[in-house]
Design an enzyme around this catalytic site. Sequence first.
Site, PDB file in Angstrom:
ATOM      1  N   GLU A  43     -76.796   7.097  39.703  1.00  0.00           N
ATOM      2  CA  GLU A  43     -75.485   6.589  40.115  1.00  0.00           C
ATOM      3  C   GLU A  43     -74.453   7.449  39.396  1.00  0.00           C
ATOM      4  O   GLU A  43     -74.415   7.475  38.162  1.00  0.00           O
ATOM      5  CB  GLU A  43     -75.270   5.116  39.765  1.00  0.00           C
ATOM      6  CG  GLU A  43     -73.935   4.638  40.339  1.00  0.00           C
ATOM      7  CD  GLU A  43     -73.426   3.276  39.866  1.00  0.00           C
ATOM      8  OE1 GLU A  43     -72.370   2.853  40.369  1.00  0.00           O
ATOM      9  OE2 GLU A  43     -74.058   2.673  38.985  1.00  0.00           O
ATOM     10  N   ASP A 116     -63.491   7.790  42.542  1.00  0.00           N
ATOM     11  CA  ASP A 116     -62.042   8.015  42.582  1.00  0.00           C
ATOM     12  C   ASP A 116     -61.699   8.761  43.880  1.00  0.00           C
ATOM     13  O   ASP A 116     -62.314   9.796  44.179  1.00  0.00           O
ATOM     14  CB  ASP A 116     -61.612   8.838  41.365  1.00  0.00           C
ATOM     15  CG  ASP A 116     -61.949   8.115  40.059  1.00  0.00           C
ATOM     16  OD1 ASP A 116     -61.738   6.885  40.001  1.00  0.00           O
ATOM     17  OD2 ASP A 116     -62.459   8.756  39.121  1.00  0.00           O
ATOM     18  N   ASP A 152     -63.953   1.348  49.135  1.00  0.00           N
ATOM     19  CA  ASP A 152     -62.916   0.585  49.829  1.00  0.00           C
ATOM     20  C   ASP A 152     -61.982   1.532  50.565  1.00  0.00           C
ATOM     21  O   ASP A 152     -61.255   1.120  51.445  1.00  0.00           O
ATOM     22  CB  ASP A 152     -62.084  -0.182  48.794  1.00  0.00           C
ATOM     23  CG  ASP A 152     -61.418   0.800  47.828  1.00  0.00           C
ATOM     24  OD1 ASP A 152     -62.158   1.571  47.177  1.00  0.00           O
ATOM     25  OD2 ASP A 152     -60.175   0.851  47.748  1.00  0.00           O
ATOM     26  N   GLU A 191     -66.298  -3.283  43.439  1.00  0.00           N
ATOM     27  CA  GLU A 191     -66.573  -3.931  44.732  1.00  0.00           C
ATOM     28  C   GLU A 191     -66.137  -5.399  44.704  1.00  0.00           C
ATOM     29  O   GLU A 191     -65.489  -5.889  45.622  1.00  0.00           O
ATOM     30  CB  GLU A 191     -68.081  -3.814  45.017  1.00  0.00           C
ATOM     31  CG  GLU A 191     -68.492  -4.275  46.389  1.00  0.00           C
ATOM     32  CD  GLU A 191     -69.941  -3.868  46.682  1.00  0.00           C
ATOM     33  OE1 GLU A 191     -70.590  -3.206  45.831  1.00  0.00           O
ATOM     34  OE2 GLU A 191     -70.418  -4.202  47.766  1.00  0.00           O
TER      35      GLU A 191
HETATM   36  C1  LIG Z   1     -63.335   3.813  40.190  1.00  0.00           C
HETATM   37  S1  LIG Z   1     -64.576   3.852  38.990  1.00  0.00           S
HETATM   38  C2  LIG Z   1     -65.937   3.000  39.780  1.00  0.00           C
HETATM   39  C3  LIG Z   1     -66.940   2.482  38.779  1.00  0.00           C
HETATM   40  C4  LIG Z   1     -68.181   1.809  39.377  1.00  0.00           C
HETATM   41  N1  LIG Z   1     -68.987   2.744  40.140  1.00  0.00           N
HETATM   42  C5  LIG Z   1     -67.837   0.618  40.215  1.00  0.00           C
HETATM   43  O1  LIG Z   1     -67.988   0.695  41.451  1.00  0.00           O
HETATM   44  O2  LIG Z   1     -67.443  -0.403  39.672  1.00  0.00           O
HETATM   45  C6  LIG Z   1     -65.099   5.540  39.050  1.00  0.00           C
HETATM   46  C7  LIG Z   1     -65.876   5.959  37.818  1.00  0.00           C
HETATM   47  O3  LIG Z   1     -66.356   7.278  38.027  1.00  0.00           O
HETATM   48  C8  LIG Z   1     -66.240   8.000  36.828  1.00  0.00           C
HETATM   49  N2  LIG Z   1     -66.148   9.429  37.198  1.00  0.00           N
HETATM   50  C9  LIG Z   1     -65.139  10.016  37.867  1.00  0.00           C
HETATM   51  N3  LIG Z   1     -65.366  11.331  38.008  1.00  0.00           N
HETATM   52  C10 LIG Z   1     -66.573  11.571  37.426  1.00  0.00           C
HETATM   53  C11 LIG Z   1     -67.340  12.749  37.228  1.00  0.00           C
HETATM   54  N4  LIG Z   1     -66.913  13.932  37.691  1.00  0.00           N
HETATM   55  N5  LIG Z   1     -68.522  12.646  36.587  1.00  0.00           N
HETATM   56  C12 LIG Z   1     -68.961  11.444  36.123  1.00  0.00           C
HETATM   57  N6  LIG Z   1     -68.258  10.302  36.263  1.00  0.00           N
HETATM   58  C13 LIG Z   1     -67.079  10.351  36.906  1.00  0.00           C
HETATM   59  C14 LIG Z   1     -64.970   7.469  36.198  1.00  0.00           C
HETATM   60  O4  LIG Z   1     -64.924   7.705  34.803  1.00  0.00           O
HETATM   61  C15 LIG Z   1     -65.037   5.993  36.558  1.00  0.00           C
HETATM   62  O5  LIG Z   1     -65.681   5.227  35.556  1.00  0.00           O
END
Ligand SMILES: C[S@@+](CC[C@H](N)C(=O)[O-])C[C@H]1O[C@@H](n2cnc3c(N)ncnc32)[C@H](O)[C@@H]1O
Length: 211
Positions: A43, A116, A152, A191
């Site tokens: 993941e 993101d 989303d 989610e």
């Molecule tokens: C919007 S959050 C979603 C977290 C989780 N997957 C959820 O659905 O609740 C996106 C996560 O991806 C991580 N992230 C973003 N870019 C990343 C990258 N290039 N490598 C690893 N993690 C990353 C961020 O630090 C953040 O914790």
Amino acid sequence: MRPRRVKNSMEIINNSKYYIEPNEANKGKYKELFGNNNPIRLEIGMGKGDFIVGMAKEYPDINFIGVEVQEAVIVKAIKKLDKENLPNVKVMMVNAETLDEVFDHEIDTIHLNFSDPWPKTRHAKRRLTSPKFLDIYDKLFIGKPHIIQKTDNILLFAYSIEELVKHGYIFNKVSLDLENEAIPNIQTEYERKFILKGEKINYLDAIKVNK
Ligand SMILES: C[S@@+](CC[C@H](N)C(=O)[O-])C[C@H]1O[C@@H](n2cnc3c(N)ncnc32)[C@H](O)[C@@H]1O
């Protein structure tokens, strides 16, 4: 993205049996590390870890590695994991940009949950389904590349579909309303928040046919 530091975080991380260093020495050896031949799923951007904990409990014959770039966030996931006894989970603090230095054709499926969206066109390369990342993922898979995404954000979803098609993927399933599908699902932190706000969850399950 530079990880934010939190007090005692490295101590918590290094003392956890769930943490593995993104170390080149382990490249190609993740089956040995888990001590079995079960498939390994990643993941990417696991956040605080609800999905990976839920999946690991539901599917004990699958190994899961949660990848997260932010130190403060991975610490929260580790604190959650430390209360569990799950032999099929590991977590790693690494930027997805360097995953091809960490894994060598040993991953079965990649989950991208609520990544993101990077809405500005000039930031499109940072989206986790941009061509740059899809090229990196190609080097991680052991069999046919397999990506499951939930989001989303309809613009990120449309972008992902377009880029996955260009990259040779076809779709086992596409849904604009995951909650109303008979698809087994473990909800993530984000989610749950989006569902509470009444938003629909987009879902795709894509496989690359001509690897
Ligand atoms: C919007 S959050 C979603 C977290 C989780 N997957 C959820 O659905 O609740 C996106 C996560 O991806 C991580 N992230 C973003 N870019 C990343 C990258 N290039 N490598 C690893 N993690 C990353 C961020 O630090 C953040 O914790």
